[in-house]
Design a protein around this motif. Structure first.
Motif, short mmCIF file in Angstrom:
data_model
loop_
_atom_site.label_atom_id
_atom_site.label_comp_id
_atom_site.label_asym_id
_atom_site.label_seq_id
_atom_site.Cartn_x
_atom_site.Cartn_y
_atom_site.Cartn_z
N LEU A 56 0.81 -1.30 0.01
CA LEU A 56 -0.20 -0.01 0.12
C LEU A 56 0.78 1.29 0.17
O LEU A 56 0.44 2.13 -0.66
N ASP A 57 1.84 1.18 0.70
CA ASP A 57 2.87 2.23 0.60
C ASP A 57 3.45 2.63 -0.58
O ASP A 57 3.46 3.78 -1.33
N GLY A 58 4.07 1.55 -1.22
CA GLY A 58 4.42 1.57 -2.51
C GLY A 58 3.57 2.29 -3.58
O GLY A 58 3.81 3.10 -4.41
N ASP A 59 2.30 1.78 -3.48
CA ASP A 59 1.23 2.24 -4.55
C ASP A 59 0.73 3.65 -4.24
O ASP A 59 0.85 4.24 -5.10
N ALA A 60 0.76 3.89 -2.92
CA ALA A 60 0.54 5.16 -2.50
C ALA A 60 1.60 6.28 -3.00
O ALA A 60 1.31 7.27 -3.69
N LYS A 61 2.88 5.90 -3.16
CA LYS A 61 3.94 6.79 -3.60
C LYS A 61 3.61 6.70 -5.04
O LYS A 61 3.98 8.05 -5.30
N LYS A 62 3.41 5.87 -5.89
CA LYS A 62 3.38 5.67 -7.11
C LYS A 62 2.14 6.69 -7.61
O LYS A 62 2.33 7.62 -8.50
N LEU A 63 1.17 6.67 -6.96
CA LEU A 63 -0.12 7.54 -7.19
C LEU A 63 0.07 8.95 -6.93
O LEU A 63 -0.18 9.85 -7.67
N ILE A 64 1.00 9.25 -5.79
CA ILE A 64 1.26 10.59 -5.61
C ILE A 64 2.14 11.13 -6.46
O ILE A 64 2.16 12.22 -7.09
N GLU A 65 3.23 10.43 -7.04
CA GLU A 65 4.17 10.76 -8.08
C GLU A 65 3.62 10.94 -9.37
O GLU A 65 3.70 12.08 -10.24
N GLN A 66 2.37 10.05 -9.85
CA GLN A 66 1.64 10.46 -11.14
C GLN A 66 0.80 11.63 -10.95
O GLN A 66 0.61 12.15 -11.92
N ASN A 67 0.36 11.80 -9.67
CA ASN A 67 -0.77 13.06 -9.70
C ASN A 67 -0.09 14.03 -8.83
O ASN A 67 -0.72 14.37 -7.91
N SER A 68 1.00 14.59 -9.11
CA SER A 68 1.74 15.43 -8.34
C SER A 68 1.00 16.85 -8.10
O SER A 68 1.19 17.56 -7.11
N GLY A 69 0.43 17.25 -9.01
CA GLY A 69 -0.32 18.17 -9.10
C GLY A 69 -1.55 18.47 -7.92
O GLY A 69 -1.88 19.51 -7.65
N ILE A 70 -2.08 17.35 -7.83
CA ILE A 70 -2.95 17.19 -6.77
C ILE A 70 -2.91 17.58 -5.51
O ILE A 70 -3.53 18.25 -4.79
N PHE A 71 -1.33 17.14 -5.09
CA PHE A 71 -1.03 17.32 -3.71
C PHE A 71 -0.30 18.33 -3.61
O PHE A 71 0.72 18.77 -3.75
#
Length: 71
Positions: A56-71
């Motif tokens: 889950l931690d790895g998937d969350a990191k990938k998701l944040i990297e892919q959508n860096s504009g949201i965060f």
């Protein structure tokens, strides 16, 4: 209340306190603590799975990297 009523009230409370303390002291001799013959065994069936957290931690990191504009 007058001074005599105050004194009588305090005396009555003091008497009850003495009676309660004497009762507590009398019951104190009834309690006995003994050590067990066998050692105490605590069986904790715990199964910890850490790989779910890592995935889950790895998937969350990938998701944040892919959508860096949201965060």
């Amino acid at each position: 209340m007058t001074i005599n009523e105050n004194s009588e009230r305090r005396l009555m409370i003091g008497r009850w306190f003495v009676v309660i303390m004497m009762g507590t002291a009398a019951l104190g001799g009834c309690v006995q603590i003994e050590t067990p013959d066998k050692p105490i065994e605590i069986n904790l069936n715990i199964n910890i799975k850490q790989e779910i957290v890592y995935k889950l931690d790895g998937d969350a990191k990938k998701l944040i990297e892919q959508n860096s504009g949201i965060f």
